[in-house]
Scaffold this active site. Structure first.
Site, PDB file in Angstrom:
ATOM      1  N   THR A 205      -7.131  -3.692   3.679  1.00 58.62           N
ATOM      2  CA  THR A 205      -6.659  -2.386   2.869  1.00 58.62           C
ATOM      3  C   THR A 205      -5.436  -2.047   3.408  1.00 58.62           C
ATOM      4  OG1 THR A 205      -8.917  -1.685   2.070  1.00 58.62           O
ATOM      5  CG2 THR A 205      -6.946  -0.310   1.904  1.00 58.62           C
TER       6      THR A 205
ATOM      7  N   GLU B 258     -15.085  -3.847 -13.022  1.00 61.05           N
ATOM      8  CA  GLU B 258     -13.629  -3.788 -13.279  1.00 61.05           C
ATOM      9  C   GLU B 258     -12.976  -4.503 -14.410  1.00 61.05           C
ATOM     10  OE1 GLU B 258     -11.989  -4.405  -9.389  1.00 61.05           O
ATOM     11  OE2 GLU B 258     -12.883  -2.596  -8.739  1.00 61.05           O
TER      12      GLU B 258
ATOM     13  N   PHE C 259      -5.972  10.889  -0.438  1.00 62.08           N
ATOM     14  CA  PHE C 259      -4.690  10.178  -0.953  1.00 62.08           C
ATOM     15  C   PHE C 259      -4.965   9.826  -2.452  1.00 62.08           C
ATOM     16  CE2 PHE C 259      -7.968   7.210   0.840  1.00 62.08           C
ATOM     17  CZ  PHE C 259      -8.183   6.354  -0.508  1.00 62.08           C
TER      18      PHE C 259
ATOM     19  N   ASN D 131       0.402  -1.665  -0.929  1.00 67.26           N
ATOM     20  CA  ASN D 131      -0.122  -2.626  -0.523  1.00 67.26           C
ATOM     21  C   ASN D 131      -0.280  -3.972  -1.385  1.00 67.26           C
ATOM     22  OD1 ASN D 131      -2.363  -1.508  -1.857  1.00 67.26           O
ATOM     23  ND2 ASN D 131      -3.665  -1.568  -0.194  1.00 67.26           N
TER      24      ASN D 131
ATOM     25  N   ARG E 263     -10.805 -11.551  -1.502  1.00 68.27           N
ATOM     26  CA  ARG E 263     -10.746 -10.539  -0.541  1.00 68.27           C
ATOM     27  C   ARG E 263     -10.149 -10.683   0.702  1.00 68.27           C
ATOM     28  NH1 ARG E 263     -10.950  -4.883  -1.706  1.00 68.27           N
ATOM     29  NH2 ARG E 263     -11.793  -4.270   0.320  1.00 68.27           N
TER      30      ARG E 263
ATOM     31  N   ARG F 268      -1.799  -9.013   1.788  1.00 68.92           N
ATOM     32  CA  ARG F 268      -1.246  -7.813   2.355  1.00 68.92           C
ATOM     33  C   ARG F 268      -0.359  -8.090   3.737  1.00 68.92           C
ATOM     34  NH1 ARG F 268      -6.361  -4.811   0.409  1.00 68.92           N
ATOM     35  NH2 ARG F 268      -5.736  -3.879  -1.655  1.00 68.92           N
TER      36      ARG F 268
ATOM     37  N   HIS G 162      -4.393  -5.748  -5.628  1.00 68.99           N
ATOM     38  CA  HIS G 162      -6.017  -5.200  -5.974  1.00 68.99           C
ATOM     39  C   HIS G 162      -6.643  -6.330  -5.915  1.00 68.99           C
ATOM     40  CE1 HIS G 162      -9.367  -3.012  -7.048  1.00 68.99           C
ATOM     41  NE2 HIS G 162      -9.504  -4.038  -7.723  1.00 68.99           N
TER      42      HIS G 162
ATOM     43  N   LYS H 221       0.145  -4.628  -7.998  1.00 65.72           N
ATOM     44  CA  LYS H 221       0.168  -3.268  -8.252  1.00 65.72           C
ATOM     45  C   LYS H 221       1.654  -3.133  -8.318  1.00 65.72           C
ATOM     46  CE  LYS H 221      -3.451  -1.895  -5.401  1.00 65.72           C
ATOM     47  NZ  LYS H 221      -3.872  -1.015  -3.942  1.00 65.72           N
TER      48      LYS H 221
ATOM     49  N   TYR I 149     -10.720   3.847 -10.053  1.00 65.52           N
ATOM     50  CA  TYR I 149     -10.725   4.154  -8.791  1.00 65.52           C
ATOM     51  C   TYR I 149     -11.801   5.396  -8.910  1.00 65.52           C
ATOM     52  CZ  TYR I 149      -7.127   1.268  -6.932  1.00 65.52           C
ATOM     53  OH  TYR I 149      -6.217   0.145  -6.352  1.00 65.52           O
TER      54      TYR I 149
HETATM   55  N1  UDP Z   1      -5.099   3.763  -0.309  1.00 64.56           N
HETATM   56  C1  UDP Z   1      -4.214   4.783   0.194  1.00 64.56           C
HETATM   57  N2  UDP Z   1      -4.381   5.358   1.369  1.00 64.56           N
HETATM   58  C2  UDP Z   1      -5.670   5.195   2.167  1.00 64.56           C
HETATM   59  C3  UDP Z   1      -6.673   4.268   1.724  1.00 64.56           C
HETATM   60  C4  UDP Z   1      -6.377   3.714   0.466  1.00 64.56           C
HETATM   61  O1  UDP Z   1      -3.235   5.025  -0.403  1.00 64.56           O
HETATM   62  O2  UDP Z   1      -5.624   5.602   3.378  1.00 64.56           O
HETATM   63  C5  UDP Z   1      -5.001   3.026  -1.522  1.00 64.56           C
HETATM   64  C6  UDP Z   1      -4.523   1.684  -1.374  1.00 64.56           C
HETATM   65  O3  UDP Z   1      -3.561   1.267  -2.281  1.00 64.56           O
HETATM   66  C7  UDP Z   1      -5.630   1.017  -1.480  1.00 64.56           C
HETATM   67  C8  UDP Z   1      -6.640   1.805  -2.696  1.00 64.56           C
HETATM   68  O4  UDP Z   1      -6.108   3.298  -2.325  1.00 64.56           O
HETATM   69  O5  UDP Z   1      -5.691  -0.410  -1.787  1.00 64.56           O
HETATM   70  C9  UDP Z   1      -7.863   1.605  -2.976  1.00 64.56           C
HETATM   71  O6  UDP Z   1      -8.576   1.583  -1.572  1.00 64.56           O
HETATM   72  P1  UDP Z   1      -9.646   0.907  -1.315  1.00 64.56           P
HETATM   73  O7  UDP Z   1     -10.434   1.789   0.088  1.00 64.56           O
HETATM   74  O8  UDP Z   1     -10.726   0.565  -2.473  1.00 64.56           O
HETATM   75  O9  UDP Z   1      -9.094  -0.417  -0.718  1.00 64.56           O
HETATM   76  P2  UDP Z   1      -8.784  -1.839  -1.179  1.00 64.56           P
HETATM   77  O10 UDP Z   1     -10.299  -2.276  -2.094  1.00 64.56           O
HETATM   78  O11 UDP Z   1      -7.707  -1.806  -2.184  1.00 64.56           O
HETATM   79  O12 UDP Z   1      -8.611  -2.644  -0.024  1.00 64.56           O
HETATM   80 MG    MG Z   2     -11.455  -1.189  -3.179  1.00 66.31          MG
END
Ligand code: UDP
Ligand code: MG
Length: 152
Positions: A94, A129, A60, A115, A88, A105, A118, A12, A52
């Site tokens: 996350t 994706e 958010f 974070n 993952r 992370r 992705h 990112k 997204y």
């Molecule tokens: N995110 C955020 N605040 C939150 C949760 C998610 O800013 O409370 C952002 C963060 O960058 C995250 C992205 O939204 O990586 C996508 O969220 P997701 O739940 O899909 O998490 P990921 O798959 O990236 O772990």
């Molecule tokens: Mg996700």
């Protein structure tokens, strides 16, 4: 040979700004996964909103869009056995506050809004994706000379 699993990983804008691209790529290479696609781009809001789409209603979401369009991202496709789930795990929770040390992370970030990386969360998600970010012609099928040292 049947095509093996693929996943989408993106560094990112915070990760690019902090010059973490090399270290992040190194982790997936070192693990034994094969890089089959790679590009750097400034993401459009249109692409991000598709990427997204499940998060559109989240509080958010506007700041996520702002963050993800704040600078270039480096997006990759990695291939290998169980690559979606393994990546993952390598990327970590996350919320970096809950991410284990040793994960990307957990080693490089502290706050959920920045974070670093992705990773697709499922096989179906990865397929969706990858199609969104890459054209088929930009993904390479190549033979890795280490193959028999990585797989039976
Ligand atoms: N995110 C955020 N605040 C939150 C949760 C998610 O800013 O409370 C952002 C963060 O960058 C995250 C992205 O939204 O990586 C996508 O969220 P997701 O739940 O899909 O998490 P990921 O798959 O990236 O772990
Ligand atoms: Mg996700």
């Amino acid at each position: 040979m049947a095509q093996v699993e693929r996943t989408l990983i993106a560094v990112k804008p915070d990760g690019v700004q902090r010059r973490l691209v090399g270290q992040i790529i190194q982790r997936f290479e070192q693990r034994g996964f094969k890089l089959v696609g790679l590009k750097m781009l400034q993401v459009s809001e249109d692409l991000l909103s598709q990427h997204y789409c499940e998060l559109r209603k989240k509080p958010f979401y506007p700041s996520l869009l702002h963050y993800m369009t704040s600078g270039p991202v480096v997006v990759m496709v990695w291939e290998g056995h169980n690559v979606v789930q393994s990546c993952r795990v390598m990327v970590g929770h996350t919320n970096p506050a809950q991410a284990q040390a040793g994960t990307v992370r957990g080693d490089f970030s502290v706050h959920v809004s920045r974070n670093v990386v992705h990773a697709s969360d499922s096989l179906e998600g990865a397929q969706r994706e990858i199609q969104l970010w890459f054209q088929g012609k930009d993904l390479l099928n190549w033979d890795c000379c280490h193959h028999t040292s990585t797989y039976e």
